[in-house]
Design a protein around this motif. Structure first.
Motif, mmCIF file in Angstrom:
data_model
loop_
_atom_site.group_PDB
_atom_site.id
_atom_site.type_symbol
_atom_site.label_atom_id
_atom_site.label_comp_id
_atom_site.label_asym_id
_atom_site.label_seq_id
_atom_site.Cartn_x
_atom_site.Cartn_y
_atom_site.Cartn_z
ATOM 1 N N GLY A 201 0.825 -1.196 0.000
ATOM 2 C CA GLY A 201 0.000 0.000 0.000
ATOM 3 C C GLY A 201 0.860 1.247 0.000
ATOM 4 N N VAL A 202 0.522 2.215 -0.834
ATOM 5 C CA VAL A 202 1.315 3.433 -0.965
ATOM 6 C C VAL A 202 0.416 4.652 -0.782
ATOM 7 N N VAL A 203 0.767 5.507 0.172
ATOM 8 C CA VAL A 203 0.114 6.794 0.343
ATOM 9 C C VAL A 203 1.000 7.849 -0.315
ATOM 10 N N ALA A 204 0.457 8.579 -1.277
ATOM 11 C CA ALA A 204 1.227 9.590 -2.008
ATOM 12 C C ALA A 204 0.549 10.948 -1.880
ATOM 13 N N PRO A 205 1.308 12.032 -2.022
ATOM 14 C CA PRO A 205 0.694 13.369 -2.026
ATOM 15 C C PRO A 205 -0.256 13.527 -3.211
ATOM 16 N N PHE A 206 -1.157 14.469 -3.110
ATOM 17 C CA PHE A 206 -2.173 14.648 -4.158
ATOM 18 C C PHE A 206 -1.583 14.964 -5.520
ATOM 19 N N LEU B 115 3.206 22.930 2.821
ATOM 20 C CA LEU B 115 2.572 21.806 2.147
ATOM 21 C C LEU B 115 3.069 20.483 2.734
ATOM 22 N N ALA B 116 4.356 20.398 3.009
ATOM 23 C CA ALA B 116 4.911 19.171 3.581
ATOM 24 C C ALA B 116 4.220 18.836 4.905
ATOM 25 N N ARG B 117 3.954 19.862 5.690
ATOM 26 C CA ARG B 117 3.276 19.626 6.973
ATOM 27 C C ARG B 117 1.820 19.214 6.759
ATOM 28 N N LEU B 118 1.152 19.833 5.802
ATOM 29 C CA LEU B 118 -0.259 19.538 5.563
ATOM 30 C C LEU B 118 -0.476 18.097 5.094
ATOM 31 N N VAL B 119 0.366 17.634 4.171
ATOM 32 C CA VAL B 119 0.142 16.297 3.608
ATOM 33 C C VAL B 119 0.649 15.190 4.525
ATOM 34 N N SER B 120 1.284 15.560 5.634
ATOM 35 C CA SER B 120 1.791 14.541 6.560
ATOM 36 C C SER B 120 1.079 14.555 7.907
ATOM 37 N N GLU B 121 -0.018 15.301 8.022
ATOM 38 C CA GLU B 121 -0.765 15.295 9.269
ATOM 39 C C GLU B 121 -1.282 13.888 9.563
ATOM 40 N N HIS B 122 -1.267 13.526 10.817
ATOM 41 C CA HIS B 122 -1.615 12.163 11.188
ATOM 42 C C HIS B 122 -3.043 11.796 10.803
ATOM 43 N N GLU B 123 -3.972 12.724 10.923
ATOM 44 C CA GLU B 123 -5.347 12.425 10.553
ATOM 45 C C GLU B 123 -5.450 12.129 9.063
ATOM 46 N N THR B 124 -4.717 12.885 8.258
ATOM 47 C CA THR B 124 -4.687 12.634 6.819
ATOM 48 C C THR B 124 -4.128 11.251 6.520
ATOM 49 N N ALA C 49 4.885 7.711 0.514
ATOM 50 C CA ALA C 49 5.817 8.090 -0.548
ATOM 51 C C ALA C 49 5.882 9.602 -0.709
ATOM 52 N N CYS C 50 6.518 10.240 0.217
ATOM 53 C CA CYS C 50 6.751 11.691 0.142
ATOM 54 C C CYS C 50 7.979 11.999 0.974
ATOM 55 N N THR C 51 9.006 12.543 0.354
ATOM 56 C CA THR C 51 10.241 12.822 1.085
ATOM 57 C C THR C 51 10.063 14.001 2.028
ATOM 58 N N SER C 52 9.657 15.149 1.505
ATOM 59 C CA SER C 52 9.549 16.345 2.348
ATOM 60 C C SER C 52 8.514 16.162 3.444
ATOM 61 N N GLY C 53 7.392 15.496 3.126
ATOM 62 C CA GLY C 53 6.375 15.270 4.134
ATOM 63 C C GLY C 53 6.851 14.401 5.272
ATOM 64 N N SER C 54 7.872 13.576 5.032
ATOM 65 C CA SER C 54 8.370 12.689 6.085
ATOM 66 C C SER C 54 9.644 13.179 6.752
ATOM 67 N N PHE C 55 10.296 14.222 6.219
ATOM 68 C CA PHE C 55 11.447 14.771 6.943
ATOM 69 C C PHE C 55 11.155 16.105 7.611
ATOM 70 N N VAL C 56 10.015 16.729 7.294
ATOM 71 C CA VAL C 56 9.746 18.078 7.792
ATOM 72 C C VAL C 56 9.646 18.128 9.315
ATOM 73 N N GLY C 57 9.259 17.023 9.941
ATOM 74 C CA GLY C 57 9.162 16.984 11.396
ATOM 75 C C GLY C 57 10.387 16.416 12.082
ATOM 76 N N GLY C 58 11.478 16.263 11.349
ATOM 77 C CA GLY C 58 12.691 15.694 11.927
ATOM 78 C C GLY C 58 12.574 14.188 12.091
ATOM 79 N N THR C 59 13.584 13.577 12.702
ATOM 80 C CA THR C 59 13.576 12.125 12.867
ATOM 81 C C THR C 59 12.464 11.682 13.814
#
Length: 314
Positions: free
Chosen positions: A16-21, A55-64, A83-93
């Motif tokens: 299963g892959v979750v990708a940005p819009f 945008l990175a923060r918006l597409v990586s919100e936990h509810e989303t 599958a989003c690099t910026s969405g998964s590094f924007v909050g640090g490790t």
């Protein structure tokens, strides 16, 4: 006509892959996947924001993420990948680990992100000093460097395009230009960031020129997801995937680099779409498409990707 002997379709393993819009490279993900594995993709809801830290923060919100995972669970995947690099590094490790935990809680299957897969791939290769190439703005690129620093990875050089939209239209030639600029300080590996940036065909060409492993966002995502279910990603002469390639050009750091061969037509893909050139902060020399040496008599022809719709490795 009796077709009972066919026995039905071959069993498939599910990822299963979750990708940005705005993800536009579904086909590229499939090129790393073996025949007995199926990708099941879903996208985050559209938000009218350009590519940025916001945008990175918006597409990586936990509810989303939870909603996307629940949609994917209908087909019972064995592993989930964000599958989003910026969405998964924007909050640090710490943020990356929390995203994996939220996905696992919602889907009850092993989960990973692109940025977490990158750290896993760097560990696999023993790379602690990396050059990075991104299509992002400076602020988003800074955030990637901070994420890597948290994980103990030194960024030795970087290059970026400063784009905020339609990243999938960037041609291979721009990627090559940035790579050449970023690797000036002899890193252990090169990372090409952003799952929306085409990279499949250019990876082996860059490894041959730069004499080092070249990783990309889509490559590490698929590699890590398949690894979770005991499968191997497929790809021609890529050091992360192929032990032979790891012992080949990517390991010969003492050899002088030569120009890579850019697949025919790739350079025109971006210019025809009106993609802007590299950031004003960097001044890359124009890439010159290499020429292939004459094959020795009796030598086998170079391999081509098994995907008829893809660009050939020349």
């Amino acid at each position: 006509m009796d077709v009972s002997f066919l026995g039905g379709p071959h069993p498939q393993r599910g990822v299963g892959v979750v990708a940005p819009f705005d993800f536009a490279l579904d086909r590229e993900l499939w090129r790393w996947v073996p025949d007995d594995v199926s990708l099941h993709l879903t996208r985050t809801p559209f938000v009218p924001v350009e590519v940025s830290l916001d945008l990175a923060r918006l597409v990586s919100e936990h509810e989303t993420l939870r909603e996307a995972v629940q949609a994917l669970c209908a087909v019972a995947p064995e592993v989930l990948a964000y599958a989003c690099t910026s969405g998964s590094f924007v909050g640090g490790t710490g943020g990356e680990r929390a995203m994996c935990a939220a996905m696992e809680l919602s889907g009850e299957v092993p989960s990973l992100t692109t940025s977490g897969a990158l750290l896993e791939a760097l560990e696999e290769l023993g790379a602690r000093r990396v050059a990075v190439v991104t299509p992002y703005t400076r602020s988003v690129t800074d955030s990637l460097e901070a994420f890597l620093g948290e994980a103990g990875i030194e960024v030795t050089g970087r290059s970026y395009l400063g784009l905020t939209r339609e990243i999938w239209r960037v041609p291979y030639r721009d990627v090559v230009d940035m790579a050449r600029e970023a690797v000036v300080d002899a890193p252990d590996a090169l990372f090409i960031s952003c799952t929306n940036l085409p990279t499949y065909d250019v990876i082996p060409q860059l490894e041959a020129e730069l004499r080092m492993p070249v990783l990309s966002a889509n490559q590490v995502t698929v590699w890590s997801a398949l690894r979770r279910i005991g499968k191997e990603a497929v790809g021609p002469y890529q050091a992360l995937l192929d032990p032979v390639a790891r012992r080949g050009p990517a390991s010969m750091s003492s050899l002088p680099p030569g120009p890579p061969v850019i697949p025919d037509g790739a350079a025109e893909l971006g210019s025809a779409a009106g993609v802007p050139g590299p950031s004003a902060e960097r001044e890359p020399e124009p890439a010159v498409a290499g020429t292939e040496p004459e094959a020795a008599e009796g030598a086998e022809p170079p391999p081509f990707p098994d995907d008829p719709g893809g660009l050939p490795l020349l």
